[in-house]
Design a protein around this motif. Structure first.
Motif, short mmCIF file in Angstrom:
data_model
loop_
_atom_site.label_atom_id
_atom_site.label_comp_id
_atom_site.label_asym_id
_atom_site.label_seq_id
_atom_site.Cartn_x
_atom_site.Cartn_y
_atom_site.Cartn_z
N ALA A 77 -23.85 -1.41 -49.47
CA ALA A 77 -25.18 -1.41 -50.09
C ALA A 77 -26.04 -0.29 -49.52
O ALA A 77 -26.79 0.38 -50.25
CB ALA A 77 -25.86 -2.76 -49.87
N PHE A 78 -25.93 -0.06 -48.21
CA PHE A 78 -26.67 1.02 -47.55
C PHE A 78 -26.26 2.37 -48.13
O PHE A 78 -27.11 3.23 -48.41
CB PHE A 78 -26.40 0.96 -46.04
N GLU A 86 -32.76 5.42 -54.97
CA GLU A 86 -33.48 4.61 -55.95
C GLU A 86 -34.11 3.40 -55.26
O GLU A 86 -33.46 2.73 -54.46
CB GLU A 86 -32.54 4.16 -57.07
N ASP A 87 -35.36 3.11 -55.58
CA ASP A 87 -36.10 2.06 -54.90
C ASP A 87 -35.39 0.71 -54.96
O ASP A 87 -35.35 -0.03 -53.98
CB ASP A 87 -37.50 1.93 -55.51
N ALA A 93 -30.35 -2.79 -50.25
CA ALA A 93 -29.72 -2.40 -48.99
C ALA A 93 -30.48 -2.96 -47.80
O ALA A 93 -29.89 -3.49 -46.85
CB ALA A 93 -29.62 -0.88 -48.89
N MET A 94 -31.81 -2.85 -47.83
CA MET A 94 -32.63 -3.36 -46.72
C MET A 94 -32.45 -4.86 -46.55
O MET A 94 -32.28 -5.36 -45.42
CB MET A 94 -34.10 -3.02 -46.98
N LYS A 95 -32.45 -5.61 -47.64
CA LYS A 95 -32.27 -7.07 -47.56
C LYS A 95 -30.88 -7.43 -47.05
O LYS A 95 -30.73 -8.37 -46.27
CB LYS A 95 -32.51 -7.68 -48.94
N ALA A 96 -29.87 -6.68 -47.48
CA ALA A 96 -28.50 -6.95 -47.04
C ALA A 96 -28.37 -6.72 -45.53
O ALA A 96 -27.74 -7.52 -44.82
CB ALA A 96 -27.52 -6.07 -47.80
N THR A 144 -27.26 -2.50 -37.87
CA THR A 144 -28.13 -2.90 -39.00
C THR A 144 -29.57 -2.45 -38.78
O THR A 144 -30.24 -2.00 -39.72
CB THR A 144 -28.11 -4.43 -39.21
N ILE A 145 -30.04 -2.53 -37.54
CA ILE A 145 -31.40 -2.09 -37.24
C ILE A 145 -31.53 -0.58 -37.38
O ILE A 145 -32.52 -0.06 -37.91
CB ILE A 145 -31.80 -2.54 -35.80
N LEU A 146 -30.50 0.14 -36.93
CA LEU A 146 -30.49 1.60 -37.08
C LEU A 146 -30.55 2.00 -38.55
O LEU A 146 -31.33 2.87 -38.94
CB LEU A 146 -29.24 2.17 -36.43
N TYR A 147 -29.73 1.36 -39.38
CA TYR A 147 -29.72 1.70 -40.81
C TYR A 147 -31.05 1.34 -41.47
O TYR A 147 -31.51 2.04 -42.37
CB TYR A 147 -28.57 0.98 -41.52
N GLN A 148 -31.66 0.26 -41.01
CA GLN A 148 -32.99 -0.10 -41.54
C GLN A 148 -34.00 1.00 -41.20
O GLN A 148 -34.87 1.32 -42.01
CB GLN A 148 -33.44 -1.43 -40.95
#
Length: 591
Positions: A77-78, A86-87, A93-96, A144-148
């Motif tokens: 998803a990321f 795209e928003d 991705a953020m929720k996943a 996950t925090i890094l990708y966020q």
């Protein structure tokens, strides 16, 4: 970003089950014991080999079976969000990622529902995770925090940079803790092999359930944490200096060399993140370094490093769309526009089932045609992007307007300019704010074709594309500048001419043009970026000579401290900050 080419394992052969959180989350319907490490490798292989759909289905099917597979699902998803911009996909991705973070936390009740499948471990309890699982989960949480934080940075506004900085620091603390633990365990394991010390270190290389932590296992854990640590360090390069000061004040400071070293370590490991680490290295050398001018005027500085990676993996990723995407980037950096066009078109054809990769390739193809002033070909690419991409409709509409105007359809361009402001979604976004402000002004009159041609060249300048142009292409861009007669754009014309002459090594003429750009802009209330960028271009010229280094430093500090609220300020501030470091280092060496 990711890579592609079909093979069973992109990270090498060997025993890949040593680092594995085999088991299932609460609610899993999996009834067959899974080796999630092998499954994760299979998913990453599909992901990097033009099979996004298959990878997504595999991770989605087994994501409730283990933390590793849950992370794989979030990573897909990321990737989709990062490639599309795209928003809607970014939000998904953020929720996943947030869900995976929550599921992997060891203090939220999931530990008691975690059902271990005793395929490998000698001893384990349902209520207590062994150390291997805990460390693996900690790395996944940090990932996950890094990708966020990366997704947060994409907003490119000050609040997002601050929030992203806090997330980076949070991830860094976890990586640092895990890294120290693994290194200590490796040292104790090494000590246990010394004759006479085995009894003293009997429990040093075991987990909480007396399971042995082997050297191979610890090496893979170190590779896992090194991937996140390296990516984090390079992500700091995206943070404007004024935000970076806040992060450094909180006890965190980026180190690019350490980041690259960590990614190289992971890329040569058997961890599932190995090919992703390779992509991180390519991303840094082919996109980050030239875009932010991290090597000053030498935009091709990253070519040898990128080519070394590409050549080493050529046979494994020969038909990979994403691999070819990076190959095209390298060719552009080498000023091989024709070769890069061919590569991007090949990648476009191979990415038939990957919409996001197709759009990435289309954008690059349109950009290559823009370098050659082939506005009609660029127009076709940007038209498809405006129809199929959900990212920044106003930006694509602006591109369509200036390309149409450059071709002589000035009335059509004016109508498109009128539409641009209504398509803005994020007023704090640098790109959208710039094109909206420009379009509001241009929509009030019928612009000339010559002016529109200049605006296409301006975008090339702002995106730092001049260093990728051949001499013939640069001369063609100069002719566009020479055709300008409107008084309202002469300051912009001089800025672009100065940058072009600097690229052509005519520094005397470049200096004259840039000084004229600054002089012509005095008293103007719009196009504030012209003065800032002109000063920066002058500073880079002065930086080359020991006699003019003080003048370079004075200009750079003036940009940093006195010029505010101009277009693409955050982007230029990264370049200014790097240039100041170079000047200060050089002056120190002279003294």
């Amino acid at each position: 970003m990711a890579e592609s080419a079909v093979r069973s394992s992109p990270v090498g052969e060997g025993d890949r089950s040593s680092v594995s959180t085999t088991g299932s989350f609460h609610g899993s319907t999996d009834s067959i014991p899974l080796d999630d490490s092998d499954l994760a490798h299979q998913g990453i292989s599909l992901l990097l080999n033009n099979k996004f759909k298959e990878a997504k289905e595999l991770f989605e099917t087994h994501k409730n079976g283990s933390p590793l597979m849950h992370m794989g699902s979030s990573f897909v998803a990321f990737m989709e969000g990062l490639m599309s911009f795209e928003d809607e996909r970014l939000s998904v991705a953020m929720k996943a990622l947030q869900e995976t973070e929550k599921r992997c936390e060891t203090n939220n009740g999931f530990v008691s529902s975690f059902k271990r499948k005793l395929s490998r471990k000698k001893n384990t309890t349902q209520s207590q995770l062994n150390l291997e699982d805990k460390l693996q989960r900690d790395v996944i949480i940090a990932d996950t925090i890094l990708y966020q934080s990366i997704l947060t940075f994409l907003n490119q506004d000050i609040p997002s940079y601050v929030k992203g900085g806090w997330l980076l620091r949070k991830a860094y603390k976890i990586y640092d803790r895990v890294h120290k633990t693994v290194v200590q365990l490796q040292q104790k394991l090494s000590d246990s092999k010394i004759p006479g010390r085995a009894d003293l270190t009997k429990s040093a290389a075991t987990d909480g359930n007396e399971n042995e932590l082997t050297e191979d296992l610890l090496s893979q854990l170190l590779a896992a944490v090194s991937f996140g640590y390296g990516t984090l360090q390079l992500s700091i390069s995206l943070v404007p200096p004024k935000i970076l000061k806040i992060i450094e004040f909180l006890g965190f400071e980026g180190d690019r060399e350490a980041g690259l070293s960590a990614l190289h370590y992971t890329s040569n490991s058997r961890d599932m993140r190995a090919p992703l680490a390779m992509l991180g290295v390519l991303w840094y050398h082919t996109i980050l370094r030239p875009f932010f001018a991290l090597d000053g005027t030498n935009a091709a500085a990253g070519v040898p490093d990128a080519e070394a990676v590409l050549d080493a993996k050529q046979k494994d990723f020969n038909n990979s769309s994403l691999f070819l995407f990076f190959r095209g980037r390298v060719q552009r950096m080498k000023r091989e526009t024709e070769a890069s066009l061919m590569t991007y078109n090949t990648a476009l054809a191979l990415a038939a089932d990957q919409r996001e990769l197709q759009l990435m390739c289309l954008y690059e193809i349109g950009w290559c045609h823009l370098l050659r002033l082939q506005w009609h070909e660029s127009l076709k690419c940007f038209l498809r992007l405006s129809e199929e991409s959900k990212w920044s409709k106003c930006y694509y509409e602006y591109l369509l307007a200036i390309c149409a105007g450059a071709l002589g359809d000035t009335a059509g361009a004016r109508e498109r300019f009128k539409v641009v402001p209504s398509l803005v979604k994020r007023k704090n976004n640098q790109i959208e704010a710039f094109v909206a402000r420009r379009s509001e002004k241009l929509g009030k009159t019928v612009p000339s074709a010559e002016c529109m041609q200049l605006l296409t060249v301006e975008l090339l300048f702002l995106w730092n594309a001049f260093p990728t142009c051949t001499e013939e292409e640069l001369r063609g861009l100069l002719k566009v500048c020479e055709s300008q007669t409107e008084r309202g754009v002469l300051h912009l014309k001089c800025l672009i001419e100065g940058a072009l002459y600097r690229e052509l090594q005519d520094e005397e003429l470049a200096t004259t043009c840039l000084e004229e750009a600054i002089a012509r802009h005095q008293g103007m209330k719009d196009d504030l970026h012209v003065a800032a960028f002109a000063m920066f271009e002058l500073a880079t010229i002065y930086l080359k000579s020991p006699q003019t280094l003080p003048k370079s430093k004075t200009l750079l500090i003036k940009i940093r401290d006195n010029l505010k609220d101009y277009d693409f300020e955050n982007r230029l501030s990264v370049r200014v900050n790097n240039a100041i470091k170079v000047v200060e280092k050089t002056l120190k060496a002279q003294n």
